[in-house]
Motif scaffolding. Structure first.
Motif, PDB file in Angstrom:
ATOM      1  N   CYS A   1      40.768  59.297  54.878  1.00  0.00           N
ATOM      2  CA  CYS A   1      40.307  59.427  53.546  1.00  0.00           C
ATOM      3  C   CYS A   1      41.471  60.175  53.087  1.00  0.00           C
ATOM      4  O   CYS A   1      42.142  59.926  51.905  1.00  0.00           O
ATOM      5  CB  CYS A   1      38.797  59.949  53.285  1.00  0.00           C
ATOM      6  N   SER A   2      41.937  61.390  53.931  1.00  0.00           N
ATOM      7  CA  SER A   2      42.911  62.199  53.264  1.00  0.00           C
ATOM      8  C   SER A   2      44.337  61.725  53.212  1.00  0.00           C
ATOM      9  O   SER A   2      45.149  61.562  52.313  1.00  0.00           O
ATOM     10  CB  SER A   2      43.188  63.484  54.021  1.00  0.00           C
TER      11      SER A   2
ATOM     12  N   GLU B   1      44.505  58.851  50.174  1.00  0.00           N
ATOM     13  CA  GLU B   1      44.800  60.121  49.046  1.00  0.00           C
ATOM     14  C   GLU B   1      46.201  60.136  49.040  1.00  0.00           C
ATOM     15  O   GLU B   1      46.698  59.994  47.834  1.00  0.00           O
ATOM     16  CB  GLU B   1      43.953  61.073  49.271  1.00  0.00           C
ATOM     17  N   GLU B   2      46.828  60.809  49.843  1.00  0.00           N
ATOM     18  CA  GLU B   2      48.228  61.026  49.862  1.00  0.00           C
ATOM     19  C   GLU B   2      48.952  59.751  49.605  1.00  0.00           C
ATOM     20  O   GLU B   2      50.183  60.257  49.083  1.00  0.00           O
ATOM     21  CB  GLU B   2      48.430  61.740  51.273  1.00  0.00           C
TER      22      GLU B   2
ATOM     23  N   ILE C   1      46.571  57.537  45.887  1.00  0.00           N
ATOM     24  CA  ILE C   1      45.949  58.142  45.032  1.00  0.00           C
ATOM     25  C   ILE C   1      46.452  59.366  44.528  1.00  0.00           C
ATOM     26  O   ILE C   1      46.467  60.105  44.906  1.00  0.00           O
ATOM     27  CB  ILE C   1      44.612  58.332  45.500  1.00  0.00           C
TER      28      ILE C   1
ATOM     29  N   LEU D   1      46.867  62.582  41.920  1.00  0.00           N
ATOM     30  CA  LEU D   1      45.942  63.417  41.447  1.00  0.00           C
ATOM     31  C   LEU D   1      45.039  62.905  40.302  1.00  0.00           C
ATOM     32  O   LEU D   1      43.749  63.056  40.415  1.00  0.00           O
ATOM     33  CB  LEU D   1      46.440  64.830  41.412  1.00  0.00           C
TER      34      LEU D   1
ATOM     35  N   ARG E   1      42.550  60.534  41.278  1.00  0.00           N
ATOM     36  CA  ARG E   1      41.213  61.269  42.094  1.00  0.00           C
ATOM     37  C   ARG E   1      40.421  61.953  41.139  1.00  0.00           C
ATOM     38  O   ARG E   1      39.164  61.808  41.329  1.00  0.00           O
ATOM     39  CB  ARG E   1      42.010  62.219  42.937  1.00  0.00           C
TER      40      ARG E   1
ATOM     41  N   SER F   1      38.386  59.149  39.410  1.00  0.00           N
ATOM     42  CA  SER F   1      37.358  58.484  40.400  1.00  0.00           C
ATOM     43  C   SER F   1      36.030  59.548  40.303  1.00  0.00           C
ATOM     44  O   SER F   1      34.946  59.052  40.380  1.00  0.00           O
ATOM     45  CB  SER F   1      38.030  58.505  41.668  1.00  0.00           C
ATOM     46  N   ASN F   2      36.453  60.902  40.666  1.00  0.00           N
ATOM     47  CA  ASN F   2      35.185  61.768  40.755  1.00  0.00           C
ATOM     48  C   ASN F   2      34.559  61.806  39.323  1.00  0.00           C
ATOM     49  O   ASN F   2      33.194  62.021  39.352  1.00  0.00           O
ATOM     50  CB  ASN F   2      35.629  63.442  41.056  1.00  0.00           C
TER      51      ASN F   2
ATOM     52  N   TYR G   1      39.308  53.241  48.190  1.00  0.00           N
ATOM     53  CA  TYR G   1      39.112  54.799  48.081  1.00  0.00           C
ATOM     54  C   TYR G   1      37.932  55.083  48.126  1.00  0.00           C
ATOM     55  O   TYR G   1      37.198  55.982  48.706  1.00  0.00           O
ATOM     56  CB  TYR G   1      40.122  55.334  47.031  1.00  0.00           C
TER      57      TYR G   1
ATOM     58  N   SER H   1      35.804  57.312  50.893  1.00  0.00           N
ATOM     59  CA  SER H   1      35.188  58.512  50.413  1.00  0.00           C
ATOM     60  C   SER H   1      33.539  58.453  50.643  1.00  0.00           C
ATOM     61  O   SER H   1      33.154  59.370  51.164  1.00  0.00           O
ATOM     62  CB  SER H   1      35.433  58.694  48.923  1.00  0.00           C
TER      63      SER H   1
END
Length: 230
Positions: free
Chosen positions: A65-66, A69-70, A73, A75, A78, A81-82, A199, A203
């Motif tokens: 997942c990390s 993201e790198e 995705i 920032l 991200r 998404s949250n 993603y 997650s």
């Protein structure tokens, strides 16, 4: 990519073969195969192996997942998404989420909760493999990690089923929970939607993998007659 990200990638490449090596098979004879030979192994040892498997699956899912993201995705996405609160595919399952609920459920329901989570993720992770293969410049390490997790999840399912048979004496247990919510996407989304969906899958699986590990460790604590299990 920053130097920190590059360094993490280098260390990941160095440690990846070690992770594969220490992941002992769940089969009773320590060979790839079915769990039909598990009467020869003690319940305690089988539970330890299942927990070890769950720990590795969670650790590698976290790394995958990390890495995703790198690579894909930024920032702002991200945060978006949250805030959007994308629903996880297992949200509809009757699985306890609060600490008080988890403390109150029986050992039987702990095991069946783990099995529900495991079986609910087998098909989505296969789907994830097919979508990642279509990515341009997807790092080999990401593909290897997601493939490894997908394969080990099937092995974990076998281990949990064997544990249910041994601990609960449910020798005819054959239930599958995939009917709770069939996982299918009939239309290929655009690239951004596909990336965000993948993603979300990663997650959500990471969160559920942590639940699996937590439930199994709670079960082990209870088996040791520890009244302070948290």
């Amino acid at each position: 990519m920053s130097m920190t990200g590059i360094q993490r990638g280098v260390w990941g490449l160095l440690l990846w073969p070690y992770i594969l090596t220490v992941s002992m098979p769940l089969d009773c004879k320590e060979e790839p195969g079915s769990f039909t030979r598990c009467p020869s192994i003690s319940q305690e040892k089988l539970l330890d192996r299942v927990i070890h498997h769950a720990e590795l699956i969670y650790r590698v899912s976290e790394e995958a997942c990390s890495l995703f993201e790198e690579m894909f995705i930024p920032l702002p996405l991200r945060l978006q998404s949250n805030q959007a609160g994308y629903a996880c595919i297992t949200n509809a399952l009757p699985i306890p989420s609060s600490k008080s609920e988890i403390q109150q459920i029986s050992d039987r329901w702990l095991l069946h909760s783990v099995l529900m989570l495991v079986q609910s993720w087998i098909e989505p992770l296969v789907y994830l493999q097919t979508t990642l293969d279509r990515y341009d410049h997807a790092p080999e390490m990401l593909l290897n990690k997601t493939k490894w997790v997908s394969e080990k999840l099937v092995s974990l399912e076998q281990g949990v089923v064997a544990l249910i048979k041994k601990m609960l004496d449910e020798g005819t247990f054959t239930t599958t929970y995939s009917e709770q919510g069939p996982f299918q996407y009939d239309v290929l989304p655009d690239m951004l939607e596909s990336v965000m969906r993948d993603y979300t899958l990663l997650s959500c699986f990471k969160k559920d993998a942590h639940k699996m590990e937590t439930f199994l460790k709670l079960l082990k604590c209870r088996q040791a007659d520890n009244y302070n299990c948290a």
